[in-house]
Design a protein around this motif. Structure first.
Motif, PDB file in Angstrom:
ATOM      1  N   ASN A  53       0.810  -1.217   0.000  1.00  0.00           N
ATOM      2  CA  ASN A  53       0.000   0.000   0.000  1.00  0.00           C
ATOM      3  C   ASN A  53       0.843   1.266   0.000  1.00  0.00           C
ATOM      4  OD1 ASN A  53      -2.562  -1.150   0.065  1.00  0.00           O
ATOM      5  ND2 ASN A  53      -2.355  -1.572   2.254  1.00  0.00           N
ATOM      6  N   TYR A  54       2.167   1.126   0.092  1.00  0.00           N
ATOM      7  CA  TYR A  54       3.008   2.313   0.242  1.00  0.00           C
ATOM      8  C   TYR A  54       3.324   2.933  -1.115  1.00  0.00           C
ATOM      9  CZ  TYR A  54       3.990   0.573   4.977  1.00  0.00           C
ATOM     10  OH  TYR A  54       3.887   0.128   6.265  1.00  0.00           O
ATOM     11  N   SER A  55       3.246   4.255  -1.171  1.00  0.00           N
ATOM     12  CA  SER A  55       3.600   4.938  -2.412  1.00  0.00           C
ATOM     13  C   SER A  55       4.622   6.040  -2.196  1.00  0.00           C
ATOM     14  CB  SER A  55       2.353   5.532  -3.053  1.00  0.00           C
ATOM     15  OG  SER A  55       1.444   4.521  -3.360  1.00  0.00           O
ATOM     16  N   PHE A  56       4.525   6.721  -1.073  1.00  0.00           N
ATOM     17  CA  PHE A  56       5.460   7.799  -0.754  1.00  0.00           C
ATOM     18  C   PHE A  56       6.106   7.434   0.569  1.00  0.00           C
ATOM     19  CE2 PHE A  56       4.580  11.481  -3.571  1.00  0.00           C
ATOM     20  CZ  PHE A  56       3.663  10.857  -4.375  1.00  0.00           C
ATOM     21  N   MET A  57       7.341   6.953   0.520  1.00  0.00           N
ATOM     22  CA  MET A  57       7.916   6.376   1.727  1.00  0.00           C
ATOM     23  C   MET A  57       8.145   7.399   2.838  1.00  0.00           C
ATOM     24  SD  MET A  57       7.716   3.304   1.010  1.00  0.00           S
ATOM     25  CE  MET A  57       8.247   2.875   2.638  1.00  0.00           C
ATOM     26  N   GLN A  58       8.117   8.710   2.509  1.00  0.00           N
ATOM     27  CA  GLN A  58       8.269   9.704   3.568  1.00  0.00           C
ATOM     28  C   GLN A  58       7.170   9.524   4.627  1.00  0.00           C
ATOM     29  OE1 GLN A  58       8.204  13.076   1.045  1.00  0.00           O
ATOM     30  NE2 GLN A  58       5.989  13.188   0.829  1.00  0.00           N
ATOM     31  N   GLU A  59       5.985   9.099   4.197  1.00  0.00           N
ATOM     32  CA  GLU A  59       4.894   8.935   5.159  1.00  0.00           C
ATOM     33  C   GLU A  59       5.197   7.836   6.168  1.00  0.00           C
ATOM     34  OE1 GLU A  59       1.191   8.348   3.121  1.00  0.00           O
ATOM     35  OE2 GLU A  59       1.416  10.243   2.059  1.00  0.00           O
ATOM     36  N   GLN A  60       5.733   6.701   5.661  1.00  0.00           N
ATOM     37  CA  GLN A  60       6.014   5.586   6.567  1.00  0.00           C
ATOM     38  C   GLN A  60       7.232   5.883   7.440  1.00  0.00           C
ATOM     39  OE1 GLN A  60       4.836   5.045   3.389  1.00  0.00           O
ATOM     40  NE2 GLN A  60       2.889   4.613   4.361  1.00  0.00           N
ATOM     41  N   LEU A  61       8.179   6.675   6.912  1.00  0.00           N
ATOM     42  CA  LEU A  61       9.312   7.077   7.748  1.00  0.00           C
ATOM     43  C   LEU A  61       8.815   7.924   8.904  1.00  0.00           C
ATOM     44  CD1 LEU A  61      12.195   8.060   5.295  1.00  0.00           C
ATOM     45  CD2 LEU A  61      12.146   6.150   6.875  1.00  0.00           C
ATOM     46  N   ILE A  62       7.952   8.885   8.601  1.00  0.00           N
ATOM     47  CA  ILE A  62       7.469   9.790   9.642  1.00  0.00           C
ATOM     48  C   ILE A  62       6.597   9.039  10.639  1.00  0.00           C
ATOM     49  CG2 ILE A  62       6.003  11.787  10.083  1.00  0.00           C
ATOM     50  CD1 ILE A  62       6.959  12.926   7.413  1.00  0.00           C
ATOM     51  N   SER A  63       5.742   8.166  10.142  1.00  0.00           N
ATOM     52  CA  SER A  63       4.831   7.471  11.052  1.00  0.00           C
ATOM     53  C   SER A  63       5.541   6.344  11.800  1.00  0.00           C
ATOM     54  CB  SER A  63       3.645   6.907  10.277  1.00  0.00           C
ATOM     55  OG  SER A  63       4.060   5.852   9.445  1.00  0.00           O
ATOM     56  N   GLY A  64       6.741   5.952  11.351  1.00  0.00           N
ATOM     57  CA  GLY A  64       7.483   4.905  12.038  1.00  0.00           C
ATOM     58  C   GLY A  64       7.128   3.504  11.576  1.00  0.00           C
ATOM     59  N   ASP A  65       6.295   3.374  10.535  1.00  0.00           N
ATOM     60  CA  ASP A  65       5.954   2.044  10.032  1.00  0.00           C
ATOM     61  C   ASP A  65       7.151   1.385   9.359  1.00  0.00           C
ATOM     62  OD1 ASP A  65       3.408   2.197  10.935  1.00  0.00           O
ATOM     63  OD2 ASP A  65       2.574   2.988   9.082  1.00  0.00           O
ATOM     64  N   ALA A  66       8.075   2.189   8.874  1.00  0.00           N
ATOM     65  CA  ALA A  66       9.280   1.642   8.254  1.00  0.00           C
ATOM     66  C   ALA A  66      10.474   2.456   8.723  1.00  0.00           C
ATOM     67  CB  ALA A  66       9.168   1.686   6.730  1.00  0.00           C
ATOM     68  N   TRP A  67      11.556   1.760   8.984  1.00  0.00           N
ATOM     69  CA  TRP A  67      12.768   2.438   9.435  1.00  0.00           C
ATOM     70  C   TRP A  67      13.812   2.530   8.335  1.00  0.00           C
ATOM     71  CZ3 TRP A  67      14.025   0.271  15.016  1.00  0.00           C
ATOM     72  CH2 TRP A  67      13.065   0.788  15.909  1.00  0.00           C
ATOM     73  N   LEU A  68      13.649   1.690   7.333  1.00  0.00           N
ATOM     74  CA  LEU A  68      14.669   1.575   6.303  1.00  0.00           C
ATOM     75  C   LEU A  68      13.917   1.484   4.981  1.00  0.00           C
ATOM     76  CD1 LEU A  68      17.597   1.006   5.434  1.00  0.00           C
ATOM     77  CD2 LEU A  68      17.246  -1.373   6.064  1.00  0.00           C
ATOM     78  N   VAL A  69      14.140   2.445   4.083  1.00  0.00           N
ATOM     79  CA  VAL A  69      13.307   2.492   2.878  1.00  0.00           C
ATOM     80  C   VAL A  69      14.126   2.837   1.642  1.00  0.00           C
ATOM     81  CG1 VAL A  69      11.360   3.312   4.247  1.00  0.00           C
ATOM     82  CG2 VAL A  69      12.757   4.948   3.013  1.00  0.00           C
ATOM     83  N   PHE A  70      13.495   2.586   0.499  1.00  0.00           N
ATOM     84  CA  PHE A  70      14.031   2.999  -0.791  1.00  0.00           C
ATOM     85  C   PHE A  70      12.968   3.855  -1.460  1.00  0.00           C
ATOM     86  CE2 PHE A  70      13.520   2.266  -5.325  1.00  0.00           C
ATOM     87  CZ  PHE A  70      14.765   2.548  -5.834  1.00  0.00           C
ATOM     88  N   ASP A  71      13.339   5.009  -2.004  1.00  0.00           N
ATOM     89  CA  ASP A  71      12.363   5.759  -2.807  1.00  0.00           C
ATOM     90  C   ASP A  71      13.035   6.909  -3.550  1.00  0.00           C
ATOM     91  OD1 ASP A  71       9.936   6.403  -3.963  1.00  0.00           O
ATOM     92  OD2 ASP A  71       8.823   6.386  -2.090  1.00  0.00           O
ATOM     93  N   HIS A  72      12.212   7.567  -4.360  1.00  0.00           N
ATOM     94  CA  HIS A  72      12.592   8.753  -5.123  1.00  0.00           C
ATOM     95  C   HIS A  72      12.937   9.880  -4.140  1.00  0.00           C
ATOM     96  CE1 HIS A  72      12.087  12.070  -7.932  1.00  0.00           C
ATOM     97  NE2 HIS A  72      12.011  11.203  -8.918  1.00  0.00           N
ATOM     98  N   THR A  73      13.966  10.667  -4.450  1.00  0.00           N
ATOM     99  CA  THR A  73      14.372  11.733  -3.517  1.00  0.00           C
ATOM    100  C   THR A  73      13.210  12.673  -3.200  1.00  0.00           C
ATOM    101  OG1 THR A  73      15.243  12.884  -5.447  1.00  0.00           O
ATOM    102  CG2 THR A  73      16.833  11.783  -4.042  1.00  0.00           C
ATOM    103  N   ALA A  74      12.397  12.976  -4.221  1.00  0.00           N
ATOM    104  CA  ALA A  74      11.292  13.911  -3.983  1.00  0.00           C
ATOM    105  C   ALA A  74      10.228  13.290  -3.081  1.00  0.00           C
ATOM    106  CB  ALA A  74      10.678  14.341  -5.309  1.00  0.00           C
ATOM    107  N   ARG A  75      10.200  11.974  -3.012  1.00  0.00           N
ATOM    108  CA  ARG A  75       9.190  11.297  -2.200  1.00  0.00           C
ATOM    109  C   ARG A  75       9.697  10.980  -0.792  1.00  0.00           C
ATOM    110  NH1 ARG A  75       5.503   7.447  -5.933  1.00  0.00           N
ATOM    111  NH2 ARG A  75       4.914   9.005  -7.455  1.00  0.00           N
ATOM    112  N   LEU A  76      10.939  11.398  -0.515  1.00  0.00           N
ATOM    113  CA  LEU A  76      11.482  11.235   0.832  1.00  0.00           C
ATOM    114  C   LEU A  76      11.643  12.588   1.517  1.00  0.00           C
ATOM    115  CD1 LEU A  76      14.293   8.655  -0.007  1.00  0.00           C
ATOM    116  CD2 LEU A  76      12.200   8.182   1.258  1.00  0.00           C
ATOM    117  N   ALA A  77      11.543  13.651   0.722  1.00  0.00           N
ATOM    118  CA  ALA A  77      11.941  14.982   1.191  1.00  0.00           C
ATOM    119  C   ALA A  77      11.208  15.412   2.459  1.00  0.00           C
ATOM    120  CB  ALA A  77      11.698  15.998   0.079  1.00  0.00           C
TER     121      ALA A  77
END
Lengths: 280, 419
Positions: free
Chosen positions: B228-252
């Motif tokens: 269900n993940y599309s913009f990993m910045q959301e899961q980083l902020i919410s703490g659902d994921a600690w280690l991710v891969f994504d587009h720079t603009a989608r991590l900003a």
């Protein structure tokens, strides 16, 4: 041989259980609708850090940062106004075209009647992304492109099947004898329709108008392709929202839901009329 | 009464039909669609342009349909198109030649991509980005012994994810496999090149099988909600994921909101190198543009160093020209910038270009990689059989497009072969 004794215990219990089930069902359905809307507003009215944090809040903290950003976003009010214009125009167009068609279907026999009924539904058989390209080409050529009227025409086409079929069943439910009585008392066809049939059918017609309004309000793809400067709120927001941060998604979601909720609330008695609940 | 009604209706209709004359150049963009980016593009980037711009972003679907409609009708209101390299390929025949614009500051490699395989300058590079890894600082303590964060290997990444899974009891790796996620870019530009040194040719090789097996292992330690993940910045902020891969603009967003909590670092390396994919967005002028001169002025304006830096702040896409960065760049730019520099400057760096020459088959090309992922990882079908199967589909697409190989695959005569 009358039995006046109270019903035996098991029967009472069954009735009580039935009533419990009934109310539980009602409560479930109400919550089903209200809980998501409630959370939408709670999150829209909370600070961004609270939205992404855990545990989630039950009551809003009335931090207006998201909403404020949202309202300042260039073009939101214009888009909201466009949405209202398109939806109202769609309502008028679909009733103006759909009600006469529904009346004709219920009162007259004409060759190709069944075919016509199928044809009306057929307009919903083609997905919009398929229709949007040729429509846009035609609109650009005729000058309808990027106008409220052009978009309302497309939305009216989407709403027409419902308008025709709802009004068809409405008019069928009004006995033709009432009209005949009016004719014998000196009315012509049009007068009989306006003075006798219309008042009876009005609540139902309003209901199908509300339906048209909602269809137009929710439509995205045609709106996104056929308008650029005059976008509707849905087209304007939905594309941006699904790639925006969570707090803004909630603020935008609330902004999309709110006007439709208010509108439906305002006309709710007509909506009930559509399902045959008496207009009390 | 009736005639008055008619009059009112007519007046309303004519009021609704008339549009404001558009003096501004319409910038129709498939990029910068999130509303914060749109806002920043309008207020900070385009407000400095004298000619007046109306910046309108759209999803790729409506974006393409709209410009195709205008081209089909032979006239239109769009002045400048902004999109990714791949979005332009189906339009190549209908874009004006932009060689009149001075773009000498842009690197020749990028300008060549802008030719779209023709001998005219079909688009001018606009901005660039890439994909990196990011982690919560909490994750760093589980980094395997001896692993260097700025030079990880896939084995170390898997070990890291496994350590975290074991220690915290929850799978903490996050992967953008949602409907809007960019997972296909991970397979095309990162995983497969790192193991096979190729995106296309070695699609069904033994080393590709190895790559997918490694990914299966990583998936064991991946948060199952990743689909269900599309913009990993959301899961980083919410703490659902600690280690991710994504587009720079989608991590900003994660870096800008909590700069001290997250680190960015290069993508891992495999046996064949450190595969990574630069992403290029460009600007073009359709043949139907009403005022081509104004459109070209706008493009020149977008290439100015100040505009490029403003664009970076607005969208988290990096400049396509050499600029001196001011010191006050947002945390996301600083973090991603360091990771990108380490990634492209690594000894084993293996840049994998976006697909070239596929025309409108680009979507199907991506679908092959997504299907492969779904069949192998989600449906647990045998790796070898799936690769053989999907290789046929891939071969069909490349043959149909007649596309020769692009980096990292070795140049080919005729369509790029799938061995």
């Amino acid at each position: 041989m009358t039995d006046t004794s109270p019903p035996p215990a098991p029967q009472l219990e069954a009735r009580r259980a039935g009533r419990f089930l009934f109310y539980a069902g009602v409560a479930l359905l109400v919550l089903w609708v209200l809980v998501p809307i409630w959370f939408l507003f709670v999150n829209a009215l909370s600070a961004p850090s609270e939205v992404t944090g855990f545990p989630k809040r039950i009551w809003p903290s009335f931090d207006l940062a998201s909403v404020q950003f949202f309202l300042q976003f260039q073009g939101v009010t214009q888009a909201l106004w466009n949405s209202v214009k398109v939806a109202v125009l769609t309502m008028i167009l679909s009733i103006a075209m759909g009600a006469p068609a529904g009346y004709a279907l219920s009162r007259f026999d004409f060759p190709g009647k069944e075919f016509f009924r199928v044809l009306v539904i057929m307009t919903r058989a083609f997905p919009l992304p398929l229709l949007a390209l040729p429509l846009a080409v035609m609109f650009i050529r005729t000058g309808l492109d990027d106008t409220v009227l052009g978009l309302a025409l497309v939305h009216a086409m989407l709403a027409l099947p419902f308008a025709v079929l709802i009004t068809f069943s409405l008019f069928s439910g009004i006995p033709v004898e009432l009209e005949e009585a009016a004719w014998t008392l000196g009315c012509n066809r049009l007068q009989a329709f306006i003075k006798v049939v219309l008042p009876l059918a009005l609540p139902g017609i309003m209901a199908s108008a509300v339906f048209a309004f909602v269809i137009s309000w929710n439509e995205v793809f045609a709106a996104a392709v056929l308008t650029i400067e005059n976008r509707t709120l849905t087209a304007f927001l939905l594309q941006s929202l699904n790639v925006s941060p969570l707090p803004l998604k909630f603020a935008g979601g609330a902004a999309l839901v709110m006007p439709a909720l208010i509108f439906i609330f305002a006309v709710r008695k007509y909506l009930f009329a559509m399902w045959g609940i008496a207009n009390r | 009464m009736k005639s008055r009604l008619k009059l009112t209706l007519l007046a309303t209709a004519s009021a609704l039909i008339s549009t404001n004359a558009i003096a501004e150049t319409l910038f129709w963009s498939s990029q910068a669609t999130p509303i914060e980016e749109t806002q920043a593009m309008r207020e900070q980037v385009l407000s400095g342009f004298d000619g007046g711009v109306s910046f309108q972003p759209a999803d790729p679907g409506p974006w393409l349909t709209r410009i195709q409609a205008e081209l089909g009708a032979g006239s239109g209101s769009i002045g400048v198109l902004g999109a990714l390299h791949g979005d332009f390929t189906p339009l190549a025949g209908n874009l004006a030649d932009l060689s009149g614009i001075d773009a000498s500051a842009v690197s020749p490699g990028f300008m060549e991509l802008g030719l779209l395989g023709t001998d005219e300058q079909k688009y001018i590079p606009w901005m660039q980005a890439t994909y990196v890894m990011a982690a919560h600082t909490n994750a760093l303590e589980y980094l395997p012994d001896g692993a260097d964060l700025m030079a990880l290997s896939y084995d170390e990444l898997i070990a890291w994810a496994a350590n975290m899974h074991e220690a915290t009891g929850e799978p903490r790796f996050g992967f953008p496999a949602g409907p809007q996620g960019l997972k296909h870019r991970f397979f095309q530009g990162y995983l497969l090149p790192a193991y096979t040194g190729s995106m296309v040719t070695e699609f069904r090789s033994d080393s590709a099988e190895e790559a997918w097996t490694a990914f299966l292992e990583l998936w064991e330690h991946t948060n199952p909600a990743s689909t269900n993940y599309s913009f990993m910045q959301e899961q980083l902020i919410s703490g659902d994921a600690w280690l991710v891969f994504d587009h720079t603009a989608r991590l900003a967003d994660a870096f800008n909101q909590q700069p001290d909590d997250f680190v960015a670092f290069p993508a891992p390396a495999g046996p064949a190198g450190r595969g990574f994919m630069p992403v290029l967005a460009g600007m073009a002028v359709p043949e139907t543009a009403q005022d081509k001169d104004a459109a070209m002025d706008l493009i020149s304006y977008m290439l100015a160093p100040e505009t490029q830096i403003a664009t970076l702040r607005a969208t988290n896409f990096f400049p396509v020209i050499d600029v001196d960065f001011p010191d006050d760049m947002p945390p996301s730019v600083q973090a991603a910038g360091a990771a990108i520099a380490a990634m492209s400057g690594a000894d084993d760096a293996l840049p994998a270009l976006l697909p070239v020459g596929l025309g409108d088959l680009g979507g199907q090309f991506n679908q092959v990689y997504n299907d492969t992922f779904e069949r192998i990882v989600l449906a647990r079908q045998p790796v070898r059989a799936v690769l053989d199967d999907q290789a046929d589909a891939l071969r069909r697409i490349l043959d149909e497009a007649g596309a020769p190989c692009w980096a990292p695959d070795a140049a080919s005569d005729g369509p790029c072969p799938v061995n």
